[in-house]
Scaffold this active site. Structure first.
Site, short mmCIF file in Angstrom:
data_model
loop_
_atom_site.label_atom_id
_atom_site.label_comp_id
_atom_site.label_asym_id
_atom_site.label_seq_id
_atom_site.Cartn_x
_atom_site.Cartn_y
_atom_site.Cartn_z
N ASN A 28 -1.75 -11.01 8.14
CA ASN A 28 -2.70 -9.95 8.38
C ASN A 28 -4.09 -10.35 7.91
O ASN A 28 -4.30 -10.62 6.73
CB ASN A 28 -2.29 -8.68 7.63
CG ASN A 28 -3.28 -7.55 7.86
OD1 ASN A 28 -3.40 -7.04 8.97
ND2 ASN A 28 -4.04 -7.17 6.83
N GLU A 29 -5.03 -10.39 8.84
CA GLU A 29 -6.44 -10.59 8.54
C GLU A 29 -6.72 -11.84 7.70
O GLU A 29 -7.09 -11.76 6.53
CB GLU A 29 -7.00 -9.35 7.84
CG GLU A 29 -6.88 -8.10 8.68
CD GLU A 29 -7.61 -6.90 8.08
OE1 GLU A 29 -8.04 -6.99 6.92
OE2 GLU A 29 -7.77 -5.90 8.80
N HIS A 59 1.16 -9.33 4.43
CA HIS A 59 0.01 -8.41 4.33
C HIS A 59 -0.44 -8.41 2.87
O HIS A 59 -0.37 -7.40 2.16
CB HIS A 59 0.39 -7.01 4.83
CG HIS A 59 -0.79 -6.15 5.19
ND1 HIS A 59 -0.93 -5.54 6.43
CD2 HIS A 59 -1.89 -5.78 4.50
CE1 HIS A 59 -2.04 -4.84 6.47
NE2 HIS A 59 -2.65 -4.97 5.30
N HIS A 70 -2.43 -4.75 -12.67
CA HIS A 70 -1.97 -4.49 -14.04
C HIS A 70 -2.89 -5.12 -15.08
O HIS A 70 -3.15 -4.55 -16.12
CB HIS A 70 -0.54 -5.03 -14.24
CG HIS A 70 0.48 -4.28 -13.44
ND1 HIS A 70 1.70 -4.80 -13.09
CD2 HIS A 70 0.44 -3.04 -12.89
CE1 HIS A 70 2.37 -3.91 -12.37
NE2 HIS A 70 1.62 -2.84 -12.24
N ASP A 94 2.06 0.83 -8.15
CA ASP A 94 3.42 0.78 -8.69
C ASP A 94 4.35 1.77 -7.99
O ASP A 94 5.52 1.49 -7.77
CB ASP A 94 3.41 1.10 -10.20
CG ASP A 94 2.80 -0.02 -11.02
OD1 ASP A 94 2.34 -1.02 -10.42
OD2 ASP A 94 2.77 0.10 -12.26
N TYR A 152 -12.50 -1.64 12.79
CA TYR A 152 -12.93 -0.43 12.09
C TYR A 152 -14.39 -0.09 12.32
O TYR A 152 -14.75 1.06 12.42
CB TYR A 152 -12.72 -0.58 10.58
CG TYR A 152 -11.27 -0.52 10.17
CD1 TYR A 152 -10.67 0.68 9.89
CD2 TYR A 152 -10.51 -1.69 10.09
CE1 TYR A 152 -9.33 0.75 9.52
CE2 TYR A 152 -9.17 -1.63 9.73
CZ TYR A 152 -8.59 -0.41 9.45
OH TYR A 152 -7.26 -0.34 9.10
N ARG A 185 4.14 -0.35 12.89
CA ARG A 185 3.79 -1.64 12.30
C ARG A 185 3.88 -1.51 10.78
O ARG A 185 3.14 -0.73 10.17
CB ARG A 185 2.37 -2.05 12.71
CG ARG A 185 1.93 -3.30 12.00
CD ARG A 185 0.56 -3.81 12.43
NE ARG A 185 0.25 -4.97 11.62
CZ ARG A 185 -0.82 -5.12 10.85
NH1 ARG A 185 -1.77 -4.20 10.82
NH2 ARG A 185 -0.97 -6.20 10.12
N GLN A 214 0.80 -1.22 0.00
CA GLN A 214 0.00 0.00 0.00
C GLN A 214 0.83 1.28 0.00
O GLN A 214 0.33 2.35 -0.34
CB GLN A 214 -0.96 -0.01 1.20
CG GLN A 214 -2.00 -1.11 1.08
CD GLN A 214 -2.90 -1.21 2.30
OE1 GLN A 214 -2.56 -1.89 3.25
NE2 GLN A 214 -4.03 -0.53 2.28
N GLU A 245 -4.67 -2.12 14.01
CA GLU A 245 -5.25 -1.16 13.06
C GLU A 245 -6.56 -0.64 13.61
O GLU A 245 -7.36 -1.39 14.19
CB GLU A 245 -5.56 -1.81 11.70
CG GLU A 245 -4.37 -2.17 10.87
CD GLU A 245 -4.76 -2.76 9.51
OE1 GLU A 245 -5.83 -2.43 8.97
OE2 GLU A 245 -3.97 -3.58 9.00
N ASN A 294 -7.52 -5.76 14.38
CA ASN A 294 -7.86 -4.63 13.51
C ASN A 294 -9.35 -4.39 13.63
O ASN A 294 -10.16 -5.26 13.29
CB ASN A 294 -7.53 -4.94 12.04
CG ASN A 294 -6.04 -5.14 11.82
OD1 ASN A 294 -5.23 -4.88 12.70
ND2 ASN A 294 -5.68 -5.60 10.63
#
Ligand code: BGC
Length: 483
Positions: free
Chosen positions: A179-180, A135, A52, A65, A323, A90, A32, A389, A321
């Site tokens: 992750n998750e 991740h 892509h 990219d 949200y 992290r 990310q 998170e 995490n």
């Protein structure tokens, strides 16, 4: 101990975190933010391939990219963290940056050097590195072999993890494997909404679940046997979950639906890693439904006895995490349906009146974090938990008072979970340090404490109001009310 002081001297209204064993930080993930997608020998990941080849699946046809170009700007990122007083960072290691085709026969030295540099920069600034091994950016070559649905991933992932411990374990003392897993298994191999976009609900999805759990456990044992003694670190897994309210608290089906959603979302991973097997509710529902659907056996694979023994007590901490929240309702109307979202025999939705933001699924429900923490505490023997998170999305701008409010309200709930519910929570990472590539949503939603100007060649970074607020929280060790 974390002490709550409501009014310090009668003027400043603050709730004080006095314990220095509670740490504040921020989080990011390699794909990310890093960019440099093919620089210096980095291999292709399945997210590179996906963005892509099928840009139409990503908002605005975006790809990562270049993203925040942290591959070249990591020093600035660390300086920004240091300026906020962050105690930990992290970040994730990109598997294909280190091992271009995923396997250990070919190590990409410049990739290794990048993480060495990042970690040493953190060290010089007194910021603890919390490293996630996976991740979501699987090496494309391994993805072509079935990725997480192929049992060989146990060896591939363990070899990669061992290499990371060898390379960075003298400095990294907090490791997170995956992750998750819910997103990895249910979204990537179940409903196909994340790379590599495999649609195999309740079949490929459960193969991935089974492999993710066993791969995590393998890595935990490798760390124990080969590294724990000399490196003295800790290893955990990062789960994500909303909290759920029953649609009708007086209806036992809706009350059971809450637990079922949580068991199929996070219990399916954590229960085996604490008690050695899947939760009974999960096994029973998938088996019964598989039979009705004409399968010869349950679509959920079984652990053998050796595995059951090996899986027990396989983490030092849980990363959570959190949200948002949802509403759960018991639902048996789809006997043919497959996968975690349907086998749980519950549906979920969100209330229209809940505060919304720039991500459609992210309604602001702060009290949910306290409920999830308590649920984890009650179900898994009061584990050590880091909030890895928690974050808010807007459409940009430096005066991000809604983000400040989000942080404030969630931190207050975390504090209550510690003080009132006896939860063993030791840290909080805001997601994210920087505005970044938000997967299918591209760059539009902004989640950072630091704004990134994607039009400027150097991806100019500017701290937002929330960065200033968070800096004050960290230095006061308090949830500050008057900002
Ligand atoms: C992921 C992050 C993501 C965030 C916001 C989490 O599911 O770990 O990578 O950016 O949610 O969507």
């Amino acid at each position: 101990m974390i002490v709550f002081v409501d009014e310090l001297d009668g003027e400043e209204k603050i709730n004080v975190y006095q314990a220095y064993d509670f740490i504040f930080g921020s989080a990011t993930a390699a794909y990310q933010i890093e960019g440099g997608w093919s620089d210096d020998g980095k291999g292709e990941s399945h997210w590179d391939r996906w963005t892509h080849c099928t840009p139409s699946l990503i908002a605005n046809g975006d790809n990562a990219d270049v993203a925040c170009d942290s591959y070249h700007n990591y020093k600035e990122d660390v300086a920004l963290l240091a300026n906020m007083g962050a105690q930990f960072y992290r970040f994730s290691i990109s598997w294909p940056r280190i091992l271009p085709d995923g396997l250990v026969h070919k190590i990409n030295e410049p990739g290794v050097q990048y993480y060495r540099n990042l970690i040493s920069e953190l060290k010089h600034n007194n910021i603890l590195p919390f490293a996630t091994l996976y991740h979501w950016d699987l090496p494309q070559k391994l993805s072509e072999l079935g990725g997480w649905t192929n049992p060989w991933i146990l060896s591939w992932f363990t070899d990669y993890a061992r290499l990371c411990f060898q390379l960075f374990g003298d400095d990294v003392k907090h490791w997170m494997t995956i992750n998750e897993p819910k997103q990895v298994c249910s979204f990537s191999y179940g409903i196909g909404l994340l790379a590599p976009g495999v649609c195999s609900p309740g079949v490929g999805e459960y193969l991935a679940v089974h492999n993710v759990i066993r791969a995590h456990a393998e890595v935990y044992h490798v760390y124990n046997k080969e590294f724990r003694c000399k490196q003295g670190g800790m290893l955990g897994i990062v789960v994500d979950s909303p909290w759920y309210e029953p649609e009708d608290p007086g209806n036992p089906d809706d009350v059971a639906a809450v637990d079922s959603k949580l068991l199929f979302g996070i219990g399916i991973y954590l229960h085996p890693l604490v008690f050695g097997d899947y939760p009974d509710v999960v096994k029973e529902k998938v088996k019964r439904r598989s039979e009705v659907q004409g399968f010869q056996r349950s679509r959920l694979p079984e652990f053998n006895d050796d595995e059951k023994l090996k899986l027990k007590k396989c983490f030092d901490f849980i990363g959570l995490n959190y949200y948002t929240s949802g509403i759960a309702k018991g639902d048996r109307s789809n006997p043919e349906g497959k996968g975690c979202f349907v086998d749980c025999e519950a549906i979920e939705y969100q209330a229209h009146c809940w505060e919304s933001c720039a991500l459609f699924w992210l309604k602001v429900v702060p009290k949910g974090i306290r409920h999830v923490l308590k649920w984890l505490t009650d179900h898994f023997e009061r584990p050590l938990i880091y909030i890895t998170e928690n974050g808010y999305a807007d459409n940009g701008g430096l005066e991000d008072y809604a983000r400040i409010n989000y942080i404030k309200r969630h931190l207050s709930q975390v504090k209550d979970a510690i003080d009132l519910d006896n939860c063993n929570v030791k840290g909080y990472a805001y997601w994210s340090l920087l505005d970044n590539f938000e997967w299918r949503e591209g760059f539009r939603p902004r989640m950072g404490l630091i704004s990134v100007d994607y039009r400027s060649p150097c991806r100019r970074r500017t701290p937002k109001k929330s960065a200033e607020y968070y800096k004050n929280v960290i230095s006061a060790r308090a949830v500050i009310d008057d900002q």
